[in-house]
Design an enzyme around this catalytic site. Structure first.
Site, PDB file in Angstrom:
ATOM      1  N   GLN A  25       0.799  -1.219   0.000  1.00  0.00           N
ATOM      2  CA  GLN A  25       0.000   0.000   0.000  1.00  0.00           C
ATOM      3  C   GLN A  25       0.838   1.279   0.000  1.00  0.00           C
ATOM      4  OE1 GLN A  25      -2.674  -1.763   3.289  1.00  0.00           O
ATOM      5  NE2 GLN A  25      -4.084  -0.489   2.138  1.00  0.00           N
ATOM      6  N   ARG A  82       3.810   0.252  13.002  1.00  0.00           N
ATOM      7  CA  ARG A  82       3.562  -1.057  12.421  1.00  0.00           C
ATOM      8  C   ARG A  82       3.680  -0.969  10.900  1.00  0.00           C
ATOM      9  NH1 ARG A  82      -2.011  -4.015  11.005  1.00  0.00           N
ATOM     10  NH2 ARG A  82      -1.038  -5.924  10.266  1.00  0.00           N
ATOM     11  N   HIS A 127       1.366  -9.150   4.747  1.00  0.00           N
ATOM     12  CA  HIS A 127       0.194  -8.293   4.561  1.00  0.00           C
ATOM     13  C   HIS A 127      -0.190  -8.349   3.086  1.00  0.00           C
ATOM     14  CE1 HIS A 127      -2.133  -4.789   6.551  1.00  0.00           C
ATOM     15  NE2 HIS A 127      -2.706  -5.003   5.373  1.00  0.00           N
ATOM     16  N   ASN A 171      -1.515 -10.913   8.455  1.00  0.00           N
ATOM     17  CA  ASN A 171      -2.573  -9.925   8.619  1.00  0.00           C
ATOM     18  C   ASN A 171      -3.874 -10.419   7.999  1.00  0.00           C
ATOM     19  OD1 ASN A 171      -3.447  -7.025   9.200  1.00  0.00           O
ATOM     20  ND2 ASN A 171      -3.970  -7.230   7.020  1.00  0.00           N
ATOM     21  N   GLU A 172      -4.895 -10.551   8.838  1.00  0.00           N
ATOM     22  CA  GLU A 172      -6.248 -10.827   8.372  1.00  0.00           C
ATOM     23  C   GLU A 172      -6.353 -12.043   7.446  1.00  0.00           C
ATOM     24  OE1 GLU A 172      -7.995  -7.267   6.777  1.00  0.00           O
ATOM     25  OE2 GLU A 172      -7.951  -6.248   8.705  1.00  0.00           O
ATOM     26  N   ASN A 314      -7.763  -6.353  14.306  1.00  0.00           N
ATOM     27  CA  ASN A 314      -8.140  -5.245  13.428  1.00  0.00           C
ATOM     28  C   ASN A 314      -9.650  -5.082  13.451  1.00  0.00           C
ATOM     29  OD1 ASN A 314      -5.474  -5.148  12.692  1.00  0.00           O
ATOM     30  ND2 ASN A 314      -5.799  -5.732  10.548  1.00  0.00           N
ATOM     31  N   TYR A 316     -13.013  -2.298  12.397  1.00  0.00           N
ATOM     32  CA  TYR A 316     -13.476  -1.061  11.770  1.00  0.00           C
ATOM     33  C   TYR A 316     -14.948  -0.760  11.987  1.00  0.00           C
ATOM     34  CZ  TYR A 316      -9.033  -0.843   9.282  1.00  0.00           C
ATOM     35  OH  TYR A 316      -7.702  -0.742   8.988  1.00  0.00           O
ATOM     36  N   GLU A 375      -5.081  -2.425  13.972  1.00  0.00           N
ATOM     37  CA  GLU A 375      -5.670  -1.477  13.013  1.00  0.00           C
ATOM     38  C   GLU A 375      -7.028  -1.027  13.511  1.00  0.00           C
ATOM     39  OE1 GLU A 375      -6.144  -2.747   8.929  1.00  0.00           O
ATOM     40  OE2 GLU A 375      -4.155  -3.633   8.909  1.00  0.00           O
ATOM     41  N   GLU A 426      -5.632   1.837  -1.325  1.00  0.00           N
ATOM     42  CA  GLU A 426      -6.659   1.125  -0.569  1.00  0.00           C
ATOM     43  C   GLU A 426      -7.164  -0.066  -1.407  1.00  0.00           C
ATOM     44  OE1 GLU A 426      -7.524   0.736   2.370  1.00  0.00           O
ATOM     45  OE2 GLU A 426      -9.466  -0.208   2.149  1.00  0.00           O
TER      46      GLU A 426
HETATM   47  C1  GBH Z   1      -7.777  -3.784   6.516  1.00  0.00           C
HETATM   48  O1  GBH Z   1      -8.689  -4.683   6.009  1.00  0.00           O
HETATM   49  C2  GBH Z   1      -6.430  -4.022   5.884  1.00  0.00           C
HETATM   50  O2  GBH Z   1      -5.583  -4.746   6.745  1.00  0.00           O
HETATM   51  C3  GBH Z   1      -5.762  -2.781   5.416  1.00  0.00           C
HETATM   52  O3  GBH Z   1      -4.708  -3.123   4.574  1.00  0.00           O
HETATM   53  C4  GBH Z   1      -6.801  -1.897   4.724  1.00  0.00           C
HETATM   54  O4  GBH Z   1      -6.226  -0.796   4.106  1.00  0.00           O
HETATM   55  C5  GBH Z   1      -7.775  -1.468   5.780  1.00  0.00           C
HETATM   56  O5  GBH Z   1      -8.364  -2.565   6.375  1.00  0.00           O
HETATM   57  C6  GBH Z   1      -8.905  -0.592   5.275  1.00  0.00           C
HETATM   58  O6  GBH Z   1      -9.731  -1.320   4.411  1.00  0.00           O
HETATM   59  O7  GBH Z   1     -16.793  -4.004   0.259  1.00  0.00           O
HETATM   60  O8  GBH Z   1     -16.581  -6.080  -0.940  1.00  0.00           O
HETATM   61  O9  GBH Z   1     -15.114  -4.250  -1.467  1.00  0.00           O
HETATM   62  C7  GBH Z   1     -10.005  -4.540   6.491  1.00  0.00           C
HETATM   63  C8  GBH Z   1     -10.888  -5.513   5.800  1.00  0.00           C
HETATM   64  C9  GBH Z   1     -11.267  -5.884   3.485  1.00  0.00           C
HETATM   65  C10 GBH Z   1     -12.768  -4.599   4.813  1.00  0.00           C
HETATM   66  C11 GBH Z   1     -11.954  -5.416   2.256  1.00  0.00           C
HETATM   67  C12 GBH Z   1     -13.430  -4.129   3.567  1.00  0.00           C
HETATM   68  C13 GBH Z   1     -13.942  -4.504   1.322  1.00  0.00           C
HETATM   69  C14 GBH Z   1     -14.785  -5.554   0.723  1.00  0.00           C
HETATM   70  N1  GBH Z   1     -11.396  -4.944   4.570  1.00  0.00           N
HETATM   71  N2  GBH Z   1     -13.331  -5.066   2.521  1.00  0.00           N
HETATM   72  S1  GBH Z   1     -15.898  -4.930  -0.450  1.00  0.00           S
END
Ligand code: GBH
Length: 480
Positions: A25, A82, A127, A171-172, A314, A316, A375, A426
């Site tokens: 990224q 990180r 990642h 990661n994830e 992580n 959100y 995160e 992103e």
């Molecule tokens: C994290 O993933 C990542 O670790 C990081 O790299 C990233 O930049 C950050 O979050 C912000 O996104 O709506 O079908 O397009 C979080 C998990 C994965 C959640 C992708 C949102 C989008 C799926 N993310 N997802 S979609």
């Protein structure tokens, strides 16, 4: 229930305030100095995979901007950072047969510069930027990757482990398995067998994590003295109708299938019975001879269980879950509450209370592990506005819920990393969605990092604790 009351108080001494990034990224330099290609290089160069056909060829050019990134971290005044290592940058074909010393040297220079600035590195091994050469033989679907990942981890510990004391293996894994090998919306973009491939990939991700943890534990821990764990992502799920047991159960299934898929084997041993039973039933009902979810042998269960020094988390957003007649495998569908604030990402709605609840869930479900939030953050899109009030609101409220989890619920909170240090690629949204504390002006070729207003808040109001300490409020909240 509304919970807008601010809790005053402090996280424990030594709490690790940090901010996070990831190699693909931010680094750019996609073919510099002998770097091999990753699955994201290939994916991003495939038309229409990424918004506006953006890619990470240059990204934030962090490969050439160590000094600039250190200045940003110093401006933010965090004492931890990180970042992740790009596997193909140091092993162009993914194996330890051919090392790329120039690539490894970048991480040495970065770590040295961080230590010099009194900033502790927190390093993620994986990642998402898998060497394309390994994807050419099946990637995470091919079990030989477990050995490849172990070898890679071994090389990185051996080289950087005298300086780095905080490791994150993967990661994830949920996103890698599901988006990479199920929906195919992320690299490597595989969607041929969405019902089985993610579970096979997930199985290998768990084994690979465990092998890396054991290498560290057996070979490096005694002399290097660091800690190592995996980072698991999960939304929180509320029942759409809290008075309907079906919805309450559906919400729990959503969390068990998202967080539990990876946390249960690592912390409790094996996949949860809930996951095993549902997937087996669904598989047999569809006429398959066996479950789509692979099984671990008892020896494998034992090898994976306990491979954690902490819980890397992580988080959100929150979703509302409701029962559907097992049309999808979880018997649950999700929507979001239209009263929650929106962000620059469709999937991300602001519901701070979900953060406290899922932290409490981690404590109760996984044996009260030390928790590092690796995160948490929010995006904006559209015209640039350095006065990022949504981000300030988001961090203020999410961090306060984490503080409640610590002070009121007894969650063993140890650290918190804001995603992200600066606006970056992103993934499929390209540069449209911006999670950074720093704005990166992409129309200026020098890619300057410019602090958004949230930068000043992050240090002043949060990392320093809550100076207006008011014990009567603490007492009142405790009594609730
Ligand atoms: C994290 O993933 C990542 O670790 C990081 O790299 C990233 O930049 C950050 O979050 C912000 O996104 O709506 O079908 O397009 C979080 C998990 C994965 C959640 C992708 C949102 C989008 C799926 N993310 N997802 S979609």
């Amino acid at each position: 229930m509304l919970d807008v009351e601010m809790l005053y108080g402090h996280f424990p001494g030594g709490f690790m305030w940090s901010t996070a990034s990831a190699s693909y990224q931010i680094e750019g330099a996609w073919r510099a100095d002998g770097k091999g290609l990753s699955i994201w290089d290939k994916f991003a160069h495939t038309p229409e995979k990424i918004s506006q056909d953006d890619n990470g060829d240059i990204a934030c050019d962090s490969y050439n901007k160590i000094a600039e990134d250190i200045i940003s971290l110093k401006t933010l005044r965090v004492r931890h950072y990180r970042f992740s290592v790009s596997w193909p940058r140091i092993m162009p074909d993914g194996t330890n047969k051919k090392m790329n010393e120039a690539g490894l040297n970048y991480y040495h220079r970065l770590v040295d510069a961080l230590l010099e600035a009194n900033i502790t590195p927190q390093v993620t091994l994986y990642h998402w930027d898998l060497p394309q050469a390994l994807q050419d033989v099946g990637g995470w679907e091919n079990e030989t990757i477990v050995e490849r990942f172990r070898d890679y981890a071994d090389v990185v510990f051996n080289s950087l482990g005298d300086k780095v004391k905080f490791w994150i293996t993967i990661n994830e894994p949920y996103i890698v398995a599901l988006h990479g090998y199920g929906h195919g919306i992320f690299a490597p973009g595989i969607n041929a067998n969405p019902g089985t491939a993610p579970y096979i990939a997930g199985h290998n991700l768990l084994k690979a994590h465990a092998e890396a943890w054991h290498v560290y534990n057996d070979k490096y821990r005694a002399k290097q003295g660091g800690i190592i764990g995996i980072t698991i992502n999960s939304d929180w799920a509320e029942p759409r109708n809290p008075y309907k047991q079906e919805d309450v159960d559906a919400a729990m299934r959503v969390v068990q299938f998202m967080m539990g898929w990876f946390a249960h084997p690592v912390f409790n041993g094996d996949y949860s019975d809930l996951m095993k039973n549902i997937i087996r039933e669904r598989s047999l009902a569809a006429g398959r001879p066996q479950s789509r979810l692979p099984e671990f042998t008892p020896a494998e269960v034992a090898r994976i269980k306990g491979t954690h020094d902490y819980f890397g988390f992580n988080h959100y957003t929150t979703v509302l879950a409701f029962y559907v007649d097992f049309q999808n495998q979880e018997g649950a569908a999700v929507i979001s509450d239209r009263t929650w604030l929106e962000s620059g990402s469709d999937w991300l709605k602001v519901n701070p209370m979900g953060f406290r609840k899922i932290l409490k869930f981690i404590k109760d479900e996984y044996g009260n592990p030390p928790v590092f939030v690796t995160e948490n953050g929010v995006s904006e899109r559209g015209p640039v506005n350095l006065n990022d009030t949504l981000r300030i609101h988001y961090y203020e409220n999410y961090i306060n819920q984490a503080l409640k989890a610590y002070l009121l619920d007894g969650v063993d909170m140890r650290g918190y990393a804001a995603w992200s240090l600066m606006d970056n690629l992103e993934w499929t949204m390209g540069y449209d969605e911006r999670f950074g504390l720093f704005y990166v002006n992409r129309s200026d070729p020098s890619l300057p990092r410019i602090p958004k207003k949230s930068v000043w808040h992050y240090f002043k109001h949060w990392c320093q604790g809550y100076p207006k300490q008011n014990s009567s409020i603490i007492t009142r909240l405790r009594e609730l």
